[in-house]
Motif scaffolding. Structure first.
Motif, PDB file in Angstrom:
ATOM      1  N   ARG A  67       0.834  -1.206   0.000  1.00  0.00           N
ATOM      2  CA  ARG A  67       0.000   0.000   0.000  1.00  0.00           C
ATOM      3  C   ARG A  67       0.864   1.250   0.000  1.00  0.00           C
ATOM      4  NH1 ARG A  67      -4.893  -1.432   2.878  1.00  0.00           N
ATOM      5  NH2 ARG A  67      -5.607  -3.303   1.818  1.00  0.00           N
ATOM      6  N   LYS A  68       0.257   2.351  -0.399  1.00  0.00           N
ATOM      7  CA  LYS A  68       0.898   3.655  -0.255  1.00  0.00           C
ATOM      8  C   LYS A  68       0.712   4.092   1.189  1.00  0.00           C
ATOM      9  CE  LYS A  68      -0.325   5.273  -4.861  1.00  0.00           C
ATOM     10  NZ  LYS A  68      -1.103   6.269  -5.603  1.00  0.00           N
ATOM     11  N   PRO A  69       1.634   4.900   1.705  1.00  0.00           N
ATOM     12  CA  PRO A  69       1.380   5.460   3.032  1.00  0.00           C
ATOM     13  C   PRO A  69       0.247   6.483   2.935  1.00  0.00           C
ATOM     14  CG  PRO A  69       3.447   6.306   2.148  1.00  0.00           C
ATOM     15  CD  PRO A  69       2.931   5.295   1.172  1.00  0.00           C
ATOM     16  N   GLU A  70      -0.484   6.642   4.010  1.00  0.00           N
ATOM     17  CA  GLU A  70      -1.594   7.609   4.044  1.00  0.00           C
ATOM     18  C   GLU A  70      -1.063   8.974   3.634  1.00  0.00           C
ATOM     19  OE1 GLU A  70      -5.346   8.538   4.065  1.00  0.00           O
ATOM     20  OE2 GLU A  70      -4.787   6.575   4.857  1.00  0.00           O
ATOM     21  N   GLY A  71      -1.728   9.590   2.675  1.00  0.00           N
ATOM     22  CA  GLY A  71      -1.291  10.892   2.181  1.00  0.00           C
ATOM     23  C   GLY A  71       0.010  10.806   1.407  1.00  0.00           C
ATOM     24  N   GLY A  72       0.340   9.595   0.928  1.00  0.00           N
ATOM     25  CA  GLY A  72       1.610   9.355   0.252  1.00  0.00           C
ATOM     26  C   GLY A  72       1.751  10.117  -1.049  1.00  0.00           C
ATOM     27  N   CYS A  73       2.986  10.295  -1.436  1.00  0.00           N
ATOM     28  CA  CYS A  73       3.298  11.003  -2.661  1.00  0.00           C
ATOM     29  C   CYS A  73       3.709  10.018  -3.751  1.00  0.00           C
ATOM     30  CB  CYS A  73       4.435  11.986  -2.397  1.00  0.00           C
ATOM     31  SG  CYS A  73       5.941  11.188  -1.818  1.00  0.00           S
ATOM     32  N   GLY A  75       6.569   9.413  -5.240  1.00  0.00           N
ATOM     33  CA  GLY A  75       7.826   8.708  -5.017  1.00  0.00           C
ATOM     34  C   GLY A  75       7.978   8.074  -3.645  1.00  0.00           C
ATOM     35  N   CYS A  76       6.925   8.088  -2.839  1.00  0.00           N
ATOM     36  CA  CYS A  76       7.019   7.523  -1.487  1.00  0.00           C
ATOM     37  C   CYS A  76       7.184   6.008  -1.544  1.00  0.00           C
ATOM     38  CB  CYS A  76       5.756   7.842  -0.688  1.00  0.00           C
ATOM     39  SG  CYS A  76       5.562   9.573  -0.306  1.00  0.00           S
ATOM     40  N   ASP A  77       7.913   5.458  -0.587  1.00  0.00           N
ATOM     41  CA  ASP A  77       8.061   4.014  -0.485  1.00  0.00           C
ATOM     42  C   ASP A  77       6.734   3.382  -0.089  1.00  0.00           C
ATOM     43  OD1 ASP A  77      10.751   4.151  -1.077  1.00  0.00           O
ATOM     44  OD2 ASP A  77      11.407   4.029   1.005  1.00  0.00           O
ATOM     45  N   ALA A  78       6.498   2.178  -0.600  1.00  0.00           N
ATOM     46  CA  ALA A  78       5.309   1.416  -0.228  1.00  0.00           C
ATOM     47  C   ALA A  78       5.472   0.884   1.190  1.00  0.00           C
ATOM     48  CB  ALA A  78       5.103   0.254  -1.205  1.00  0.00           C
ATOM     49  N   VAL A  79       4.346   0.553   1.809  1.00  0.00           N
ATOM     50  CA  VAL A  79       4.349  -0.041   3.149  1.00  0.00           C
ATOM     51  C   VAL A  79       3.507  -1.311   3.104  1.00  0.00           C
ATOM     52  CG1 VAL A  79       4.679   2.166   4.337  1.00  0.00           C
ATOM     53  CG2 VAL A  79       2.369   1.348   3.925  1.00  0.00           C
ATOM     54  N   MET A  80       3.684  -2.167   4.105  1.00  0.00           N
ATOM     55  CA  MET A  80       2.862  -3.376   4.189  1.00  0.00           C
ATOM     56  C   MET A  80       1.424  -2.976   4.512  1.00  0.00           C
ATOM     57  SD  MET A  80       5.364  -6.179   5.984  1.00  0.00           S
ATOM     58  CE  MET A  80       5.471  -5.335   7.534  1.00  0.00           C
ATOM     59  N   SER A  81       0.496  -3.827   4.118  1.00  0.00           N
ATOM     60  CA  SER A  81      -0.916  -3.487   4.298  1.00  0.00           C
ATOM     61  C   SER A  81      -1.327  -3.397   5.762  1.00  0.00           C
ATOM     62  CB  SER A  81      -1.803  -4.501   3.565  1.00  0.00           C
ATOM     63  OG  SER A  81      -1.580  -5.802   4.058  1.00  0.00           O
ATOM     64  N   ASN A  82      -0.559  -3.994   6.674  1.00  0.00           N
ATOM     65  CA  ASN A  82      -0.900  -3.909   8.095  1.00  0.00           C
ATOM     66  C   ASN A  82      -0.195  -2.755   8.802  1.00  0.00           C
ATOM     67  OD1 ASN A  82       1.722  -4.934   8.255  1.00  0.00           O
ATOM     68  ND2 ASN A  82       1.235  -6.382   9.880  1.00  0.00           N
ATOM     69  N   ASP A  83       0.552  -1.958   8.066  1.00  0.00           N
ATOM     70  CA  ASP A  83       1.230  -0.792   8.645  1.00  0.00           C
ATOM     71  C   ASP A  83       0.180   0.216   9.101  1.00  0.00           C
ATOM     72  OD1 ASP A  83       2.508   1.953   8.605  1.00  0.00           O
ATOM     73  OD2 ASP A  83       4.263   0.747   8.102  1.00  0.00           O
ATOM     74  N   PRO A  84       0.330   0.785  10.307  1.00  0.00           N
ATOM     75  CA  PRO A  84      -0.667   1.751  10.785  1.00  0.00           C
ATOM     76  C   PRO A  84      -0.777   2.988   9.896  1.00  0.00           C
ATOM     77  CG  PRO A  84       1.108   1.443  12.407  1.00  0.00           C
ATOM     78  CD  PRO A  84       1.373   0.521  11.275  1.00  0.00           C
ATOM     79  N   ASN A  85       0.245   3.254   9.103  1.00  0.00           N
ATOM     80  CA  ASN A  85       0.221   4.411   8.207  1.00  0.00           C
ATOM     81  C   ASN A  85      -0.222   4.059   6.803  1.00  0.00           C
ATOM     82  OD1 ASN A  85       1.288   6.230  10.170  1.00  0.00           O
ATOM     83  ND2 ASN A  85       3.290   5.313   9.842  1.00  0.00           N
ATOM     84  N   ALA A  86      -0.662   2.801   6.572  1.00  0.00           N
ATOM     85  CA  ALA A  86      -1.078   2.369   5.233  1.00  0.00           C
ATOM     86  C   ALA A  86      -2.367   3.054   4.829  1.00  0.00           C
ATOM     87  CB  ALA A  86      -1.257   0.854   5.206  1.00  0.00           C
ATOM     88  N   GLU A  87      -2.427   3.412   3.576  1.00  0.00           N
ATOM     89  CA  GLU A  87      -3.623   4.013   3.005  1.00  0.00           C
ATOM     90  C   GLU A  87      -4.780   3.031   3.127  1.00  0.00           C
ATOM     91  OE1 GLU A  87      -3.901   6.420  -0.975  1.00  0.00           O
ATOM     92  OE2 GLU A  87      -3.824   4.280  -1.423  1.00  0.00           O
ATOM     93  N   VAL A  88      -5.931   3.512   3.541  1.00  0.00           N
ATOM     94  CA  VAL A  88      -7.117   2.675   3.668  1.00  0.00           C
ATOM     95  C   VAL A  88      -7.734   2.487   2.285  1.00  0.00           C
ATOM     96  CG1 VAL A  88      -9.399   2.483   4.702  1.00  0.00           C
ATOM     97  CG2 VAL A  88      -7.520   3.468   6.023  1.00  0.00           C
TER      98      VAL A  88
END
Length: 93
Positions: A67-73, A75-88
């Protein structure tokens, strides 16, 4: 839409995906191997190899359920789907 299902358990992750996504990852791996061999042997890279690497990036993102981080840009690095900052996505995290 990705059919990838990611289940997190303590120190393990189980990923279930469509066989087409798995085949795409295999093709992407082979393209990555070819591109890195070209770079190492010739200190050069074909533009077509760059396109293949870009497609591999997208295929991995979708197939592995990143997933993208919430409010990600862009070029932002992806995060795992269970990351608290993951885009919903669709009301799911």
């Amino acid at each position: 839409m990705s059919d990838t299902k990611v289940v997190y358990k303590k120190d393990k992750v189980t990923i279930t995906m469509n066989s087409d996504y798995y085949r795409n990852l295999l093709d992407g791996y082979n393209n990555l191997k070819d591109a890195t061999s070209m770079i190492m042997e010739c200190s050069d890279l074909y533009l077509s190899s760059i396109d293949k690497l870009n497609r591999l990036e997208f295929q991995m993102y979708r197939a592995l359920g990143f997933r993208k981080p919430e409010g990600g840009c862009y070029g932002c690095d992806a995060v795992m789907s269970n990351d608290p900052n993951a885009e919903v996505k669709n009301g799911k995290n």
